[in-house]
Scaffold this active site. Structure first.
Site, PDB file in Angstrom:
ATOM      1  CE1 TYR A  32       1.166  -0.262   4.378  1.00 20.24           C
ATOM      2  CE2 TYR A  32       0.105   1.882   4.374  1.00 20.24           C
ATOM      3  CZ  TYR A  32       0.936   0.952   4.973  1.00 20.24           C
ATOM      4  OH  TYR A  32       1.540   1.271   6.163  1.00 20.24           O
ATOM      5  NE  ARG A  51       6.885   4.144   0.186  1.00 19.39           N
ATOM      6  CZ  ARG A  51       6.699   5.027   1.161  1.00 19.39           C
ATOM      7  NH1 ARG A  51       7.727   5.439   1.887  1.00 19.39           N
ATOM      8  NH2 ARG A  51       5.506   5.511   1.412  1.00 19.39           N
ATOM      9  CG  HIS A 101      -0.459 -20.522   3.751  1.00 20.83           C
ATOM     10  ND1 HIS A 101      -1.497 -21.167   4.388  1.00 20.83           N
ATOM     11  CD2 HIS A 101       0.106 -19.714   4.666  1.00 20.83           C
ATOM     12  CE1 HIS A 101      -1.549 -20.756   5.646  1.00 20.83           C
ATOM     13  NE2 HIS A 101      -0.598 -19.869   5.840  1.00 20.83           N
ATOM     14  CE  LYS A 146       3.158   3.382   3.224  1.00 19.50           C
ATOM     15  NZ  LYS A 146       3.318   3.495   4.662  1.00 19.50           N
ATOM     16  CD  GLU A 179      10.645   1.683   9.856  1.00 21.29           C
ATOM     17  OE1 GLU A 179      10.504   2.648   9.084  1.00 21.29           O
ATOM     18  OE2 GLU A 179      10.294   0.527   9.539  1.00 21.29           O
TER      19      GLU A 179
HETATM   20  N1  PLP Z   1       8.186   3.863   8.440  1.00 20.50           N
HETATM   21  C1  PLP Z   1       7.048   3.161   8.557  1.00 20.50           C
HETATM   22  C2  PLP Z   1       7.080   1.813   9.188  1.00 20.50           C
HETATM   23  C3  PLP Z   1       5.832   3.705   8.073  1.00 20.50           C
HETATM   24  O1  PLP Z   1       4.696   2.994   8.175  1.00 20.50           O
HETATM   25  C4  PLP Z   1       5.834   4.998   7.505  1.00 20.50           C
HETATM   26  C5  PLP Z   1       4.602   5.612   7.004  1.00 20.50           C
HETATM   27  O2  PLP Z   1       3.535   5.129   7.205  1.00 20.50           O
HETATM   28  C6  PLP Z   1       7.041   5.698   7.424  1.00 20.50           C
HETATM   29  C7  PLP Z   1       8.199   5.084   7.890  1.00 20.50           C
HETATM   30  C8  PLP Z   1       7.096   7.067   6.786  1.00 20.50           C
HETATM   31  O3  PLP Z   1       6.952   6.954   5.396  1.00 20.50           O
HETATM   32  P1  PLP Z   1       6.453   8.176   4.499  1.00 20.50           P
HETATM   33  O4  PLP Z   1       7.360   9.340   4.814  1.00 20.50           O
HETATM   34  O5  PLP Z   1       6.647   7.700   3.109  1.00 20.50           O
HETATM   35  O6  PLP Z   1       5.038   8.431   4.855  1.00 20.50           O
END
Ligand code: PLP
Length: 279
Positions: A32, A51, A101, A146, A179
């Site tokens: 997503y 991305r 699966h 993502k 993060e």
């Molecule tokens: N890291 C994670 C795990 C995220 O879910 C997100 C955004 O949802 C980010 C970083 C930041 O990404 P972006 O700057 O592209 O929104």
């Protein structure tokens, strides 16, 4: 009006329907993006779509739409909604098939696009900053994807909320801070920005990318290097980045005060520089 697009169907979010056999529903098998629109214009749509393509390729979902077609669908859905300040959610699941699966060969992915009003962000988020907690990394080894499989992030966010914090920071066994559950982390040390490298441990955030660019423009040194918990705790400033809230100061981690407990001047400078990109 808030709108959903699903495989060519367009209507209200309440009326949109997916099959119980959607692999996103059964397995979290999809990817997503979240894009923000300012005054009717999406910020960094190209970067988000690039991305999305990388995420899809990493989990072996073949996107059947030409990039220009995908872009058109999103732009048209936003236009049709009439919403100027919007959050656009784009989700691609592997497709619909009886639960099992191993995916069937030649599945047709399902595309969902929703357009919603941008939620109000309280100004105190920026003027006061937020708290964060740290917790052991318990996600997978492909955090650059993502993925819609977000159970770990949901649990981390819930743990943060119960601690009165806005974000959970993941820490590796060696003490490296990677993060947040839904954000990238920047710390300021000796006047320079430091953020974890864009490897498999973090999502290469779009805002992270633009923050690094803005730093370059402002002549602020910025490094993509691992940092650990003690670097975090003694940082002059800490901020998190993400599409929805852009750049948010963090003033407290695990109950310990960061940088005097007030949002720092470099965070504000970087945010101002970033905001000028979409104004
Ligand atoms: N890291 C994670 C795990 C995220 O879910 C997100 C955004 O949802 C980010 C970083 C930041 O990404 P972006 O700057 O592209 O929104």
């Amino acid at each position: 009006m808030e709108l959903a697009y699903f495989n060519g169907w367009v209507g209200s979010l309440e009326e949109a329907r997916v099959s119980v056999n959607d692999r996103g529903y059964n397995f979290g098998d999809g990817v997503y993006e979240v894009v923000r629109a300012y005054n009717g214009v999406m910020f960094a749509l190209e970067e988000h779509l690039a991305r999305l393509a990388l995420s899809a390729a990493a989990v072996e979902i073949d996107l059947p739409w030409a990039p220009a077609r995908l872009k058109n669908i999103i732009v048209e859905t936003l236009g049709e909604s009439g919403i100027k300040d919007a959050l656009i959610y784009i989700q691609v699941t592997r497709g619909t098939a009886p639960r099992g699966h191993v995916p069937e060969e030649e599945m047709r992915p399902n595309l969902l696009v929703t357009v919603r009003n941008m939620p109000d962000i309280p100004p105190s988020l920026y003027s006061e900053g937020v708290k964060a907690i740290t917790m052991p990394e318990f996600r997978w080894q492909m955090c650059s994807v993502k993925s819609i499989s977000l159970q770990a992030s949901v649990l981390a966010k819930r743990r943060a909320e119960r601690a009165g914090a806005a974000e959970a920071f993941f820490v590796l066994p060696d003490g490296t801070v990677t993060e947040g559950a839904s954000s990238n982390i920047f710390i300021v040390g000796d006047g320079a920005l430091i953020t974890h490298p864009a490897d498999n441990r973090v999502l290469a955030g779009v805002i992270r990318h633009f923050v690094l660019k803005v730093a370059g423009t402002l002549g602020v040194k910025a490094m993509e290097e691992p940092f650990n918990i003690s670097d975090l705790m003694k940082a002059e400033e800490v901020f998190i980045t993400g599409t929805v809230a852009e750049i948010v100061p963090v003033v407290n981690v695990d109950g310990k005060i960061i940088g005097g407990g007030r949002p720092g001047p470099l965070t504000a400078r970087i945010h101002k520089g970033f905001a000028s990109l979409h104004k």
